[in-house]
Design a protein around this motif. Structure first.
Motif, PDB file in Angstrom:
ATOM      1  N   ASP A 165      38.299  51.720  44.754  1.00  0.00           N
ATOM      2  CA  ASP A 165      36.945  52.160  44.435  1.00  0.00           C
ATOM      3  C   ASP A 165      36.813  52.129  42.913  1.00  0.00           C
ATOM      4  O   ASP A 165      37.554  52.803  42.204  1.00  0.00           O
ATOM      5  N   PHE A 166      35.871  51.333  42.402  1.00  0.00           N
ATOM      6  CA  PHE A 166      35.749  51.123  40.959  1.00  0.00           C
ATOM      7  C   PHE A 166      34.326  51.389  40.511  1.00  0.00           C
ATOM      8  O   PHE A 166      33.366  51.137  41.240  1.00  0.00           O
ATOM      9  N   GLY A 167      34.193  51.899  39.292  1.00  0.00           N
ATOM     10  CA  GLY A 167      32.896  52.102  38.680  1.00  0.00           C
ATOM     11  C   GLY A 167      32.739  51.190  37.482  1.00  0.00           C
ATOM     12  O   GLY A 167      33.607  51.150  36.600  1.00  0.00           O
ATOM     13  N   ILE A 168      31.648  50.417  37.440  1.00  0.00           N
ATOM     14  CA  ILE A 168      31.434  49.478  36.349  1.00  0.00           C
ATOM     15  C   ILE A 168      29.968  49.480  35.937  1.00  0.00           C
ATOM     16  O   ILE A 168      29.108  50.014  36.640  1.00  0.00           O
ATOM     17  N   SER A 169      29.726  48.880  34.796  1.00  0.00           N
ATOM     18  CA  SER A 169      28.379  48.499  34.395  1.00  0.00           C
ATOM     19  C   SER A 169      28.447  47.009  34.098  1.00  0.00           C
ATOM     20  O   SER A 169      28.960  46.594  33.063  1.00  0.00           O
ATOM     21  N   ALA A 170      27.972  46.210  35.045  1.00  0.00           N
ATOM     22  CA  ALA A 170      28.078  44.764  34.883  1.00  0.00           C
ATOM     23  C   ALA A 170      27.272  44.268  33.693  1.00  0.00           C
ATOM     24  O   ALA A 170      27.628  43.276  33.062  1.00  0.00           O
ATOM     25  N   SER A 171      26.178  44.975  33.348  1.00  0.00           N
ATOM     26  CA  SER A 171      25.350  44.537  32.226  1.00  0.00           C
ATOM     27  C   SER A 171      25.990  44.877  30.881  1.00  0.00           C
ATOM     28  O   SER A 171      25.922  44.081  29.943  1.00  0.00           O
ATOM     29  N   ARG A 172      26.647  46.038  30.769  1.00  0.00           N
ATOM     30  CA  ARG A 172      27.249  46.439  29.501  1.00  0.00           C
ATOM     31  C   ARG A 172      28.725  46.088  29.404  1.00  0.00           C
ATOM     32  O   ARG A 172      29.277  46.010  28.313  1.00  0.00           O
ATOM     33  N   GLY A 173      29.390  45.894  30.551  1.00  0.00           N
ATOM     34  CA  GLY A 173      30.820  45.597  30.526  1.00  0.00           C
ATOM     35  C   GLY A 173      31.703  46.805  30.736  1.00  0.00           C
ATOM     36  O   GLY A 173      32.936  46.673  30.726  1.00  0.00           O
ATOM     37  N   ASP A 174      31.129  47.990  30.948  1.00  0.00           N
ATOM     38  CA  ASP A 174      31.939  49.186  31.191  1.00  0.00           C
ATOM     39  C   ASP A 174      32.743  48.998  32.483  1.00  0.00           C
ATOM     40  O   ASP A 174      32.211  48.574  33.516  1.00  0.00           O
ATOM     41  N   GLY A 175      34.025  49.335  32.438  1.00  0.00           N
ATOM     42  CA  GLY A 175      34.873  49.288  33.619  1.00  0.00           C
ATOM     43  C   GLY A 175      35.365  47.890  33.988  1.00  0.00           C
ATOM     44  O   GLY A 175      36.202  47.753  34.899  1.00  0.00           O
ATOM     45  N   ILE A 176      34.882  46.859  33.314  1.00  0.00           N
ATOM     46  CA  ILE A 176      35.312  45.492  33.642  1.00  0.00           C
ATOM     47  C   ILE A 176      36.796  45.281  33.332  1.00  0.00           C
ATOM     48  O   ILE A 176      37.519  44.694  34.150  1.00  0.00           O
ATOM     49  N   PRO A 177      37.310  45.740  32.160  1.00  0.00           N
ATOM     50  CA  PRO A 177      38.746  45.561  31.911  1.00  0.00           C
ATOM     51  C   PRO A 177      39.623  46.193  32.986  1.00  0.00           C
ATOM     52  O   PRO A 177      40.640  45.618  33.387  1.00  0.00           O
ATOM     53  N   GLU A 178      39.240  47.387  33.447  1.00  0.00           N
ATOM     54  CA  GLU A 178      40.019  48.045  34.496  1.00  0.00           C
ATOM     55  C   GLU A 178      39.960  47.257  35.802  1.00  0.00           C
ATOM     56  O   GLU A 178      40.964  47.145  36.523  1.00  0.00           O
ATOM     57  N   LEU A 179      38.798  46.707  36.106  1.00  0.00           N
ATOM     58  CA  LEU A 179      38.665  45.904  37.329  1.00  0.00           C
ATOM     59  C   LEU A 179      39.516  44.641  37.230  1.00  0.00           C
ATOM     60  O   LEU A 179      40.203  44.272  38.199  1.00  0.00           O
ATOM     61  N   VAL A 180      39.494  43.985  36.076  1.00  0.00           N
ATOM     62  CA  VAL A 180      40.300  42.767  35.886  1.00  0.00           C
ATOM     63  C   VAL A 180      41.784  43.101  35.985  1.00  0.00           C
ATOM     64  O   VAL A 180      42.564  42.357  36.600  1.00  0.00           O
ATOM     65  N   GLU A 181      42.199  44.205  35.402  1.00  0.00           N
ATOM     66  CA  GLU A 181      43.601  44.627  35.484  1.00  0.00           C
ATOM     67  C   GLU A 181      44.022  44.841  36.935  1.00  0.00           C
ATOM     68  O   GLU A 181      45.119  44.442  37.348  1.00  0.00           O
ATOM     69  N   ALA A 182      43.134  45.443  37.724  1.00  0.00           N
ATOM     70  CA  ALA A 182      43.434  45.650  39.147  1.00  0.00           C
ATOM     71  C   ALA A 182      43.494  44.317  39.888  1.00  0.00           C
ATOM     72  O   ALA A 182      44.330  44.136  40.791  1.00  0.00           O
ATOM     73  N   LEU A 183      42.638  43.358  39.516  1.00  0.00           N
ATOM     74  CA  LEU A 183      42.678  42.035  40.140  1.00  0.00           C
ATOM     75  C   LEU A 183      43.990  41.322  39.837  1.00  0.00           C
ATOM     76  O   LEU A 183      44.568  40.658  40.713  1.00  0.00           O
ATOM     77  N   VAL A 184      44.469  41.452  38.608  1.00  0.00           N
ATOM     78  CA  VAL A 184      45.755  40.829  38.242  1.00  0.00           C
ATOM     79  C   VAL A 184      46.888  41.433  39.059  1.00  0.00           C
ATOM     80  O   VAL A 184      47.761  40.713  39.564  1.00  0.00           O
ATOM     81  N   LYS A 185      46.873  42.747  39.221  1.00  0.00           N
ATOM     82  CA  LYS A 185      47.922  43.402  40.016  1.00  0.00           C
ATOM     83  C   LYS A 185      47.836  42.969  41.479  1.00  0.00           C
ATOM     84  O   LYS A 185      48.851  42.729  42.134  1.00  0.00           O
ATOM     85  N   PHE A 186      46.603  42.864  41.994  1.00  0.00           N
ATOM     86  CA  PHE A 186      46.429  42.409  43.378  1.00  0.00           C
ATOM     87  C   PHE A 186      46.983  40.996  43.536  1.00  0.00           C
ATOM     88  O   PHE A 186      47.661  40.687  44.528  1.00  0.00           O
ATOM     89  N   ALA A 187      46.690  40.135  42.555  1.00  0.00           N
ATOM     90  CA  ALA A 187      47.187  38.759  42.621  1.00  0.00           C
ATOM     91  C   ALA A 187      48.710  38.727  42.565  1.00  0.00           C
ATOM     92  O   ALA A 187      49.354  37.966  43.298  1.00  0.00           O
ATOM     93  N   ALA A 188      49.306  39.566  41.712  1.00  0.00           N
ATOM     94  CA  ALA A 188      50.765  39.606  41.612  1.00  0.00           C
ATOM     95  C   ALA A 188      51.387  40.041  42.932  1.00  0.00           C
ATOM     96  O   ALA A 188      52.385  39.465  43.385  1.00  0.00           O
ATOM     97  N   ASP A 189      50.801  41.047  43.567  1.00  0.00           N
ATOM     98  CA  ASP A 189      51.314  41.506  44.859  1.00  0.00           C
ATOM     99  C   ASP A 189      51.066  40.455  45.948  1.00  0.00           C
ATOM    100  O   ASP A 189      51.898  40.263  46.841  1.00  0.00           O
ATOM    101  N   PHE A 190      49.926  39.785  45.871  1.00  0.00           N
ATOM    102  CA  PHE A 190      49.568  38.805  46.890  1.00  0.00           C
ATOM    103  C   PHE A 190      50.517  37.607  46.852  1.00  0.00           C
ATOM    104  O   PHE A 190      51.011  37.159  47.887  1.00  0.00           O
ATOM    105  N   PHE A 191      50.751  37.071  45.666  1.00  0.00           N
ATOM    106  CA  PHE A 191      51.593  35.886  45.545  1.00  0.00           C
ATOM    107  C   PHE A 191      53.077  36.217  45.622  1.00  0.00           C
ATOM    108  O   PHE A 191      53.889  35.353  45.941  1.00  0.00           O
ATOM    109  N   GLY A 192      53.429  37.467  45.317  1.00  0.00           N
ATOM    110  CA  GLY A 192      54.831  37.835  45.348  1.00  0.00           C
ATOM    111  C   GLY A 192      55.592  37.184  44.212  1.00  0.00           C
ATOM    112  O   GLY A 192      55.030  36.690  43.239  1.00  0.00           O
ATOM    113  N   THR A 193      56.909  37.156  44.329  1.00  0.00           N
ATOM    114  CA  THR A 193      57.759  36.555  43.316  1.00  0.00           C
ATOM    115  C   THR A 193      57.810  35.054  43.527  1.00  0.00           C
ATOM    116  O   THR A 193      58.368  34.567  44.504  1.00  0.00           O
ATOM    117  N   THR A 194      57.224  34.310  42.590  1.00  0.00           N
ATOM    118  CA  THR A 194      57.185  32.854  42.718  1.00  0.00           C
ATOM    119  C   THR A 194      58.063  32.156  41.691  1.00  0.00           C
ATOM    120  O   THR A 194      58.168  30.933  41.719  1.00  0.00           O
TER     121      THR A 194
END
Length: 451
Positions: A352-381
């Motif tokens: 559950d994330f809170g952002i302001s797409a127009s101002r950019g608030d919360g976008i870095p945290e969302l991107v960081e979570a996406l990177v972690k999700f990708a790391a877990d998804f792909f596993g050790t490659t």
């Protein structure tokens, strides 16, 4: 003359104009092409500066040429290379002159690499690695492709196949000398030990791969939700450029928009979908249908809602359970947009994330979570050997045959030996050394011309 016996040529560098362009020639006429245009053959594998001339003796370009007599060449055939200035007129004149020489023709996509494969310069896994390297968009894709091109999987598969053949030879020797008393028992014990070790190694490789095959295609993230909640604005924030039209009017996005991102080396395709709602507009209805389909197929859905409004439980539940229960829990995240308008909670549960797409608030945290999700998804490659479903399927077949051979040893050496032959055959197909004509076209036709 058979097409494979003809001499092929192609531009093997980028599209003109460019500072330098590489034209490669491979086949029995490569030496004639080089002497016709450059006057004489240079010292093998040493760059030489030559003035290239056409059939009328007129200069084409001041170039650098190289000569690689086969089999010590990239394709295993005679190869000539012309490093010329990358203007369109220069290349047009050079390619036209080469085409006038008998038994030469323009190369088809992937034909240089296919000839290298057919002449034993690389196996099929290495050719697949080269294809992956050509199409790599991120650093992690590049590293994975380079490991395959350098023979990490091919070398292991060759070693496994040789050991299978050795074990098979022991079993078949036991069959041949079955009337020699204790000879079969002496041969079977080391054979069974070798087969078990091989089976365990291949199973371990298969179990350790995770989603390494998916690294080639990337993670798919869909941005979905009701109309006018900021999906296109979020898309533009993630892409860091204007890729989607942003409008205050609901229903602006009618079709699916895609953009490829590199998130910490992980390839991610972000999809902006039409707002999901009931509508009488037939065009928007089709957009909603496509949006639902793409969201259901995505690896992760970012479901946008406005502020602290509750997300539609029926919509998010259907996305979580789409695909006959194959979707993992947490694959739908709630993203609360427009937190700059106030009323946003400070503490949020996972997903559950809170952002302001127009101002950019919360976008870095969302991107960081996406990177972690990708790391877990792909596993050790980093140590991944398997990068394609074809490779995994053939390794699984080899492992199954080895397992069955162990189970059949007590029933009869002949049955065990037949399963070992099947395992060796599967690894041979993996390397492209037996019965792979049906897959060669599908693999090499995706290469670019000149490679």
């Amino acid at each position: 003359m058979h097409p494979r016996d003809q001499t092929i040529f192609a531009l093997s560098s980028g599209r003109p104009p460019s500072a330098i362009a590489l034209v490669r020639v491979s086949g029995p006429q490569a030496g004639l092409v080089l002497t016709t245009l450059a006057g004489k053959l240079p010292t093998p594998r040493r760059a030489s500066r030559r003035l290239l001339r056409d059939g009328a003796g007129q200069p084409i370009d001041d170039a650098v040429v190289l000569w690689f007599p086969g089999p010590r060449s990239p394709t295993g055939e005679d190869v000539a290379e012309f490093h010329v200035h990358g203007g369109r007129a220069v290349l047009a004149a050079l390619l036209a002159e080469i085409s006038l020489i008998p038994n030469t023709r323009a190369a088809e996509p992937g034909e240089f690499t296919r000839r290298a494969f057919e002449n034993g310069k690389l196996d099929l896994t290495e050719a697949e690695g080269l294809d992956d390297l050509i199409h790599a968009d991120t650093d992690r894709q590049r590293r994975q492709a380079l490991r395959l091109l350098q023979g990490m999987l091919g070398n292991r598969a060759r070693d496994w196949r040789e050991r299978i053949i050795e074990a098979s030879a022991l079993i078949e020797a036991g069959i041949d000398f079955s009337d020699e008393g204790d000879v079969p028992a002496e041969l079977m014990a080391p054979a069974v030990k070798a087969i078990k070790a091989l089976h365990d190694e291949i199973v371990k490789v298969l179990a350790a791969q995770g989603h390494s095959e998916r690294l080639r295609d990337g993670l798919v993230v869909a941005i979905a939700g009701e109309p006018n909640v900021g999906k296109s604005t979020l898309m533009n924030q993630l892409a860091r450029r204007e890729v989607a039209i942003v409008s205050p009017h609901a229903g602006t996005t009618r079709d699916v928009i895609e953009v490829q991102l590199d998130l910490d080396g992980y390839p991610v395709t972000v999809i902006d979908t039409a707002g999901i709602r009931e509508t009488d507009d037939p065009v928007e209805q089709e957009g909603v249908r496509r949006a639902r389909a793409r969201a259901e197929d995505a690896d992760l859905v970012l479901w946008l809602v406005e502020g602290e409004r509750p997300a539609d439980p029926d919509a998010t539940r259907s996305l979580r359970t789409a695909g006959e229960g194959q979707r993992s829990s947490g694959s739908v995240w709630i993203v609360r947009n427009k937190i700059d308008l106030g009323g946003a909670a400070t503490a949020r549960p996972p997903g559950d994330f809170g952002i302001s797409a127009s101002r950019g608030d919360g976008i870095p945290e969302l991107v960081e979570a996406l990177v972690k999700f990708a790391a877990d998804f792909f596993g050790t490659t980093e140590g991944a050997l398997v990068t394609r479903a074809r490779q995994r399927d053939l390794l699984a077949r080899a492992a199954d045959s080895l397992r069955r051979s162990l189970e059949l040893v007590e029933e009869g050496e002949e049955l065990a030996a037949e399963e070992l032959r099947a395992a060796a055959y599967a690894l041979g197909r993996l390397l492209g050394r037996v019965d792979v004509e049906d897959v060669l076209g599908a693999i090499f036709q995706k290469f670019c011309i000149g490679k």
